[in-house]
Scaffold this motif. Sequence first.
Motif, PDB file in Angstrom:
ATOM      1  N   SER A  84      -9.570  -1.461  15.683  1.00 33.59           N
ATOM      2  CA  SER A  84     -10.007  -0.576  16.765  1.00 33.59           C
ATOM      3  C   SER A  84      -8.916   0.429  17.063  1.00 33.59           C
ATOM      4  CB  SER A  84     -10.322  -1.383  18.033  1.00 33.59           C
ATOM      5  OG  SER A  84      -9.168  -2.064  18.492  1.00 33.59           O
ATOM      6  N   ALA A  85      -9.321   1.582  17.605  1.00 27.38           N
ATOM      7  CA  ALA A  85      -8.359   2.648  17.871  1.00 27.38           C
ATOM      8  C   ALA A  85      -7.395   2.280  18.987  1.00 27.38           C
ATOM      9  CB  ALA A  85      -9.105   3.934  18.231  1.00 27.38           C
ATOM     10  N   HIS A  86      -7.834   1.481  19.957  1.00 26.39           N
ATOM     11  CA  HIS A  86      -7.029   1.255  21.154  1.00 26.39           C
ATOM     12  C   HIS A  86      -6.089   0.061  21.036  1.00 26.39           C
ATOM     13  CE1 HIS A  86      -9.962  -1.882  21.750  1.00 26.39           C
ATOM     14  NE2 HIS A  86      -9.443  -2.247  22.903  1.00 26.39           N
ATOM     15  N   LEU A  87      -6.414  -0.891  20.176  1.00 22.21           N
ATOM     16  CA  LEU A  87      -5.637  -2.125  20.165  1.00 22.21           C
ATOM     17  C   LEU A  87      -5.148  -2.505  18.777  1.00 22.21           C
ATOM     18  CD1 LEU A  87      -4.761  -4.399  22.155  1.00 22.21           C
ATOM     19  CD2 LEU A  87      -6.778  -5.671  21.405  1.00 22.21           C
ATOM     20  N   GLN A  88      -5.968  -2.330  17.762  1.00 25.23           N
ATOM     21  CA  GLN A  88      -5.649  -2.833  16.437  1.00 25.23           C
ATOM     22  C   GLN A  88      -5.975  -1.770  15.383  1.00 25.23           C
ATOM     23  OE1 GLN A  88      -4.367  -5.889  16.419  1.00 25.23           O
ATOM     24  NE2 GLN A  88      -4.322  -6.479  14.292  1.00 25.23           N
ATOM     25  N   PRO A  89      -5.210  -0.654  15.338  1.00 27.41           N
ATOM     26  CA  PRO A  89      -5.534   0.414  14.386  1.00 27.41           C
ATOM     27  C   PRO A  89      -5.192   0.070  12.937  1.00 27.41           C
ATOM     28  CG  PRO A  89      -3.548   0.957  15.582  1.00 27.41           C
ATOM     29  CD  PRO A  89      -4.094  -0.285  16.216  1.00 27.41           C
ATOM     30  N   PHE A  90      -4.326  -0.936  12.755  1.00 25.77           N
ATOM     31  CA  PHE A  90      -3.933  -1.344  11.411  1.00 25.77           C
ATOM     32  C   PHE A  90      -4.183  -2.832  11.230  1.00 25.77           C
ATOM     33  CE2 PHE A  90      -0.893   2.045  12.658  1.00 25.77           C
ATOM     34  CZ  PHE A  90      -1.235   3.017  11.717  1.00 25.77           C
ATOM     35  N   THR A  91      -4.607  -3.224  10.044  1.00 27.81           N
ATOM     36  CA  THR A  91      -4.693  -4.651   9.743  1.00 27.81           C
ATOM     37  C   THR A  91      -3.288  -5.232   9.710  1.00 27.81           C
ATOM     38  OG1 THR A  91      -4.528  -4.369   7.343  1.00 27.81           O
ATOM     39  CG2 THR A  91      -6.743  -4.225   8.312  1.00 27.81           C
ATOM     40  N   VAL A  92      -3.188  -6.542   9.792  1.00 24.56           N
ATOM     41  CA  VAL A  92      -1.860  -7.146   9.763  1.00 24.56           C
ATOM     42  C   VAL A  92      -1.196  -6.921   8.403  1.00 24.56           C
ATOM     43  CG1 VAL A  92      -2.308  -8.859  11.548  1.00 24.56           C
ATOM     44  CG2 VAL A  92      -2.870  -9.401   9.172  1.00 24.56           C
ATOM     45  N   ARG A 109     -10.640   5.916   7.054  1.00 28.38           N
ATOM     46  CA  ARG A 109     -10.373   4.979   8.150  1.00 28.38           C
ATOM     47  C   ARG A 109      -9.819   5.700   9.362  1.00 28.38           C
ATOM     48  NH1 ARG A 109     -12.131   0.691  10.201  1.00 28.38           N
ATOM     49  NH2 ARG A 109     -12.134  -0.339   8.162  1.00 28.38           N
ATOM     50  N   PHE A 110      -8.877   6.620   9.138  1.00 30.35           N
ATOM     51  CA  PHE A 110      -8.337   7.379  10.263  1.00 30.35           C
ATOM     52  C   PHE A 110      -9.430   8.217  10.915  1.00 30.35           C
ATOM     53  CE2 PHE A 110      -6.669  11.370  11.967  1.00 30.35           C
ATOM     54  CZ  PHE A 110      -5.822  10.890  12.950  1.00 30.35           C
ATOM     55  N   GLY A 111     -10.292   8.853  10.116  1.00 34.79           N
ATOM     56  CA  GLY A 111     -11.370   9.666  10.680  1.00 34.79           C
ATOM     57  C   GLY A 111     -12.266   8.844  11.576  1.00 34.79           C
ATOM     58  N   TYR A 112     -12.573   7.633  11.164  1.00 38.33           N
ATOM     59  CA  TYR A 112     -13.393   6.735  11.984  1.00 38.33           C
ATOM     60  C   TYR A 112     -12.685   6.400  13.297  1.00 38.33           C
ATOM     61  CZ  TYR A 112     -15.707   2.417  13.493  1.00 38.33           C
ATOM     62  OH  TYR A 112     -16.347   1.453  14.233  1.00 38.33           O
ATOM     63  N   LEU A 113     -11.411   6.002  13.207  1.00 34.52           N
ATOM     64  CA  LEU A 113     -10.673   5.620  14.401  1.00 34.52           C
ATOM     65  C   LEU A 113     -10.448   6.804  15.336  1.00 34.52           C
ATOM     66  CD1 LEU A 113      -8.040   3.217  12.813  1.00 34.52           C
ATOM     67  CD2 LEU A 113     -10.003   2.586  14.224  1.00 34.52           C
ATOM     68  N   LEU A 114     -10.277   7.998  14.769  1.00 38.36           N
ATOM     69  CA  LEU A 114     -10.131   9.192  15.601  1.00 38.36           C
ATOM     70  C   LEU A 114     -11.403   9.434  16.399  1.00 38.36           C
ATOM     71  CD1 LEU A 114      -8.528  11.703  16.464  1.00 38.36           C
ATOM     72  CD2 LEU A 114      -9.438  12.879  14.449  1.00 38.36           C
ATOM     73  N   GLY A 115     -12.559   9.254  15.757  1.00 32.46           N
ATOM     74  CA  GLY A 115     -13.822   9.396  16.473  1.00 32.46           C
ATOM     75  C   GLY A 115     -13.945   8.392  17.593  1.00 32.46           C
ATOM     76  N   GLU A 116     -13.537   7.165  17.341  1.00 26.87           N
ATOM     77  CA  GLU A 116     -13.597   6.133  18.379  1.00 26.87           C
ATOM     78  C   GLU A 116     -12.637   6.451  19.518  1.00 26.87           C
ATOM     79  OE1 GLU A 116     -14.169   1.633  17.760  1.00 26.87           O
ATOM     80  OE2 GLU A 116     -11.989   1.859  17.948  1.00 26.87           O
ATOM     81  N   HIS A 117     -11.435   6.899  19.167  1.00 28.00           N
ATOM     82  CA  HIS A 117     -10.443   7.253  20.187  1.00 28.00           C
ATOM     83  C   HIS A 117     -10.955   8.370  21.085  1.00 28.00           C
ATOM     84  CE1 HIS A 117      -6.648   8.414  22.023  1.00 28.00           C
ATOM     85  NE2 HIS A 117      -6.857   9.647  21.597  1.00 28.00           N
ATOM     86  N   ARG A 118     -11.536   9.406  20.499  1.00 27.61           N
ATOM     87  CA  ARG A 118     -12.040  10.534  21.283  1.00 27.61           C
ATOM     88  C   ARG A 118     -13.214  10.121  22.162  1.00 27.61           C
ATOM     89  NH1 ARG A 118     -11.782  15.189  16.505  1.00 27.61           N
ATOM     90  NH2 ARG A 118      -9.563  15.717  16.804  1.00 27.61           N
ATOM     91  N   ALA A 119     -14.088   9.265  21.643  1.00 25.96           N
ATOM     92  CA  ALA A 119     -15.229   8.802  22.434  1.00 25.96           C
ATOM     93  C   ALA A 119     -14.762   7.995  23.640  1.00 25.96           C
ATOM     94  CB  ALA A 119     -16.166   7.963  21.562  1.00 25.96           C
ATOM     95  N   ALA A 120     -13.781   7.115  23.429  1.00 28.71           N
ATOM     96  CA  ALA A 120     -13.264   6.310  24.533  1.00 28.71           C
ATOM     97  C   ALA A 120     -12.536   7.185  25.553  1.00 28.71           C
ATOM     98  CB  ALA A 120     -12.323   5.232  23.992  1.00 28.71           C
ATOM     99  N   ALA A 121     -11.770   8.170  25.065  1.00 33.58           N
ATOM    100  CA  ALA A 121     -11.052   9.069  25.973  1.00 33.58           C
ATOM    101  C   ALA A 121     -12.024   9.878  26.810  1.00 33.58           C
ATOM    102  CB  ALA A 121     -10.136   9.990  25.174  1.00 33.58           C
ATOM    103  N   SER A 122     -13.122  10.324  26.195  1.00 30.23           N
ATOM    104  CA  SER A 122     -14.133  11.076  26.934  1.00 30.23           C
ATOM    105  C   SER A 122     -14.781  10.216  28.002  1.00 30.23           C
ATOM    106  CB  SER A 122     -15.194  11.596  25.958  1.00 30.23           C
ATOM    107  OG  SER A 122     -16.233  12.259  26.643  1.00 30.23           O
ATOM    108  N   TYR A 123     -15.034   8.970  27.681  1.00 27.40           N
ATOM    109  CA  TYR A 123     -15.639   8.043  28.648  1.00 27.40           C
ATOM    110  C   TYR A 123     -14.693   7.818  29.823  1.00 27.40           C
ATOM    111  CZ  TYR A 123     -18.609   4.152  30.118  1.00 27.40           C
ATOM    112  OH  TYR A 123     -19.454   3.333  30.830  1.00 27.40           O
TER     113      TYR A 123
END
Length: 321
Positions: free
Chosen positions: A43-51, A162-176
């Motif tokens: 997820s963009a907010h907590l886990q942007p990279f796998t371990v 993967r970054f493009g997906y997470l960027l979309g999620e980050h922007r959606a959450a920021a907008s909310y």
Amino acid sequence: MVVSVIAERVSFWNQIAAAHLADVIAGSDRTVILLNGADRPISAHLQPFTVDVQKEMLTLLFPQEVAAGIVAIQAIDDDPYLDEARRRSVEEALEAAGVKASEARGVWSSEAAMEEARGLPDFVFDEVRRVESIGSTADLFGDLSPAPLLASFLDEWRESDRFGYLLGEHRAAASYRAEWANAPYEPSFNTADALIEHKDDVLCVIRDRFPFEGFPALPGGFQDPRERLRRTSLREAGEEASMTPEMMVEFLVGNAVFDEPDRDPRGRFVSQVYHYRLKGPRPPAKAGSDARSVLWLPKSEIVPSKMAFDHGFAVREMLQL
């Protein structure tokens, strides 16, 4: 012998945070970095990279120290609702690194982080030392000052799907979050979800929007005005299971609250999950308005890291998997 253990998330891709981390390593005979979230979804907010990717990045930052065994990197499970399981995972990780908790000192970015970790049963180190953690995952999607040794790695990552997906999620959450920016205090949202069980399967929807777009999730949603959460769950469950709320009541067997603070990137969401155990023939399932599709997921395939939010943990806890 000074053994330091870092047991919280550190934004080591940030240049200043990486420097603080280097100071801890330099001041210790050995350092164990515990990577949280081996069982969390990306997820963009907590886990942007796998371990595994985090291990690769840390090895790029400290190649000689890792090769010499001065720095040990261990992944730990991070179940937000089973403190005993998390404590056990930490102990196993320290044992794998050849370290006993009684011989180590914890390193934290803040008093709050230290207190949160100390809330775990028996999770106590002999000594506590603070290390500043500058930045957050949000830096990855804005003006990041990367650690120099990670600059090329992060440049390549920022060109990935993967970054493009997470960027979309980050922007959606920021907008909310921006919609509530002027509230006098951070709002808390109540939702109701439905764990619909039929024999060896659980009914899931595939999310059609951020956050966690494309991930399996439990059916659920927001309360309507003046609606009780139980009714919300019955309505949402019936929508996906092709039944009326009145029909779903017969199959309701229990409920539980899931309220881990970081479960949703949009803010503080508290979910009441209602458990339904269906009898008889399996009903035809259909996707609701906010779902891409539905599927019956075998219980044996319920993996928290592959499900949206904390739904995998919720299913695992309520079904005792």
